[in-house]
Design a protein around this motif. Structure first.
Motif, PDB file in Angstrom:
ATOM      1  N   UNK A 107       0.828  -1.221   0.000  1.00  0.00           N
ATOM      2  CA  UNK A 107       0.000   0.000   0.000  1.00  0.00           C
ATOM      3  C   UNK A 107       0.853   1.258   0.000  1.00  0.00           C
ATOM      4  N   UNK A 108       1.836   1.281  -0.892  1.00  0.00           N
ATOM      5  CA  UNK A 108       2.763   2.408  -0.934  1.00  0.00           C
ATOM      6  C   UNK A 108       2.653   3.218  -2.225  1.00  0.00           C
ATOM      7  N   UNK A 109       2.139   2.586  -3.270  1.00  0.00           N
ATOM      8  CA  UNK A 109       2.142   3.258  -4.567  1.00  0.00           C
ATOM      9  C   UNK A 109       1.029   4.314  -4.610  1.00  0.00           C
ATOM     10  N   UNK A 110       1.319   5.499  -5.125  1.00  0.00           N
ATOM     11  CA  UNK A 110       0.270   6.533  -5.219  1.00  0.00           C
ATOM     12  C   UNK A 110      -0.914   6.023  -6.051  1.00  0.00           C
ATOM     13  N   UNK A 111      -2.115   6.368  -5.602  1.00  0.00           N
ATOM     14  CA  UNK A 111      -3.331   5.830  -6.216  1.00  0.00           C
ATOM     15  C   UNK A 111      -3.976   6.813  -7.178  1.00  0.00           C
ATOM     16  N   UNK A 112      -3.349   7.954  -7.421  1.00  0.00           N
ATOM     17  CA  UNK A 112      -3.978   8.940  -8.299  1.00  0.00           C
ATOM     18  C   UNK A 112      -5.296   9.386  -7.706  1.00  0.00           C
ATOM     19  N   UNK A 113      -6.332   9.387  -8.499  1.00  0.00           N
ATOM     20  CA  UNK A 113      -7.646   9.829  -8.021  1.00  0.00           C
ATOM     21  C   UNK A 113      -8.433   8.768  -7.292  1.00  0.00           C
TER      22      UNK A 113
END
Lengths: 302, 302
Positions: A107-113
């Motif tokens: 759960x580290x990667x940016x999720x954008x919108x």
């Protein structure tokens, strides 16, 4: 629609009464003969915009989404797939007789919108408009089991709640200990005996239509819970795309048998009262996770 | 023994009554804590003479045999294993969500002193001396399900018959259309959702204790019924040996939890009422094929 379902239920009841005679008499039609005789309207086209395609080095997996049961998780997954979120992530876990799991395990990667966490969609109140083709046989885990929109499902008539069941090939959203901590940024598929104890404990959001033979034969992980122990064991996700974003020439055009059709009722009966040159004793019963959910390829759009 | 079983049944009934309180109160012990607390006598040593070891290029599979249910098939398999019958034959089939199958698919290899075909051992009349630890939950397929001698089993009290159930990891004897055409020269193991419709239609003769992760991850075959389509796809059987014929230094020393023990009753309750930091809703029920059958390695004899 309600009338159509009534007919299915009546037909199922009638066939159930007839079944002991079948068991003594000539064998029923084969499953293939039943499918071959289905009117065109008993098949439904799979909407590419309601699927995701996952490409692994070992092959491709096509998943149909279940917005009736998990609208918010499905919407979040679509955003993530559209943004290419999963590309370059990994299958991180393959626990024998349980699940394969992939996506952003840390759960580290940016999720954008897209959202980082969503309210659990473990079950919902079904209304009169929600279709359900019930099975007549007792289920160990739920008061009633059957099929809604092509998915195996369960209901509790006392509470009015419905939920998807953890059958082989079902896909869910991994979560942490908090019920509301899933987001569909991490997904899993069932690769063994149905872990029905997970029903109403995790949000199921879809089902694998093609490619279970790829997912289920991935090497098992030997860390705790079947996690791969070294980075080199993980399986790279080449891409996860919304089906409607896959170039038409690379798509498969699929149809699924409608689970509210008379043909599907006949499929259920055929499998409940299996009696042919090989089968000597027909079970006369079937588990919701043993009912085949037929899918076929039709001529490619490409 | 009968008294021991009475205690188990009484304990199970008592725990079932207590369970709703568990679901509200503090979480029950973990499965591992229950196993760690088991008295030594709740574990039984696996008799090497009642096992077969199958060695594939991918790894080793250890199968415990079930002479209570299939005495003639087990005796025949032991003769075949002793004679090295399987060495050089192949795994010929891997059908997704169903079975892996191996041995003499074409029934052409000389069997030495073993029988070419045996009378079916689909079920038998259980006597008062045959142990059975029943599950309290409804089963879709059988009037009663539970465990005998470490194996998942079913009973019909009306007819007095007992049979093994097709759970994940169970091993059976392939046969032709004739019920009495199996011999154990061809074997299969369940690698997917329990195909319980096969119960009482094929002779089950054992269960995989170690190595399911090897069998279940073999590449799927893509011919009809999951048969491999080319000779090159088949998996060579390096050897199948009776466990007692394997050199002691190469054996694993295994123990299985007695299914008539108080510890096993606690395992069942733990899995029926799973409620911990992750599980939000305890099923309160369990399928016979979802009950873990714990096996552990103990210090090697070698």
């Amino acid at each position: 629609m309600a009338f159509g379902r009534l007919i299915v239920v009546a037909l199922a009841a009638l066939l159930a009464l007839c079944a002991p005679a079948w068991a003594q008499g000539p064998p029923p039609s084969s499953l293939q003969a039943i499918l071959d005789a289905a009117p065109a309207g008993d098949w439904r086209p799979i909407d590419p915009a309601n699927t995701v395609y996952m490409t692994l080095p070992q092959g491709r997996v096509v998943i149909e989404l279940a917005p009736t049961f998990a609208p918010h998780h499905v919407a979040n997954l679509k955003m993530l797939a559209k943004a290419g979120f999963f590309d370059g992530l990994y299958v991180v876990r393959s626990q024998d007789n349980y699940v394969v799991q992939w996506g952003d395990a840390e759960a580290k990667k940016p999720l954008g919108g897209a959202s980082r966490s969503l309210k659990a969609e473990f079950d919902h109140l079904y209304g009169a408009a929600e279709g359900f083709t019930p099975l007549p046989d007792p289920d160990t885990y739920a008061p009633r089991v059957g099929f809604t929109d092509g998915f195996p499902a369960a209901r509790d008539p006392l509470t009015g709640e419905a939920w998807l069941t953890h059958c082989y090939g079902m896909v869910g959203a991994g979560r942490d200990l908090d019920a509301d901590s899933g987001s569909a940024a991490e997904l899993y598929a069932v690769i063994g005996q149905a872990p029905r104890q997970l029903d109403r404990n995790v949000t199921l959001l879809g089902r694998v239509l093609e490619g279970m033979d790829v997912l289920s034969a991935l090497p098992r992980g030997h860390g705790d819970l079947g996690f791969y122990q070294t980075p080199g064991e993980r399986i790279a996700i080449l891409s996860i795309r919304l089906g409607s974003d896959v170039p038409v020439a690379e798509r498969v055009k699929l149809e699924a048998l409608r689970t509210d059709s008379a043909t599907f009722a006949a499929v259920i009966q055929n499998r409940r009262f299996r009696k042919d040159a090989f089968y000597k004793t027909a079970a006369g019963r079937i588990d919701v996770c043993n009912v085949p959910l037929p899918v076929r390829r039709v001529k490619s759009e490409g």
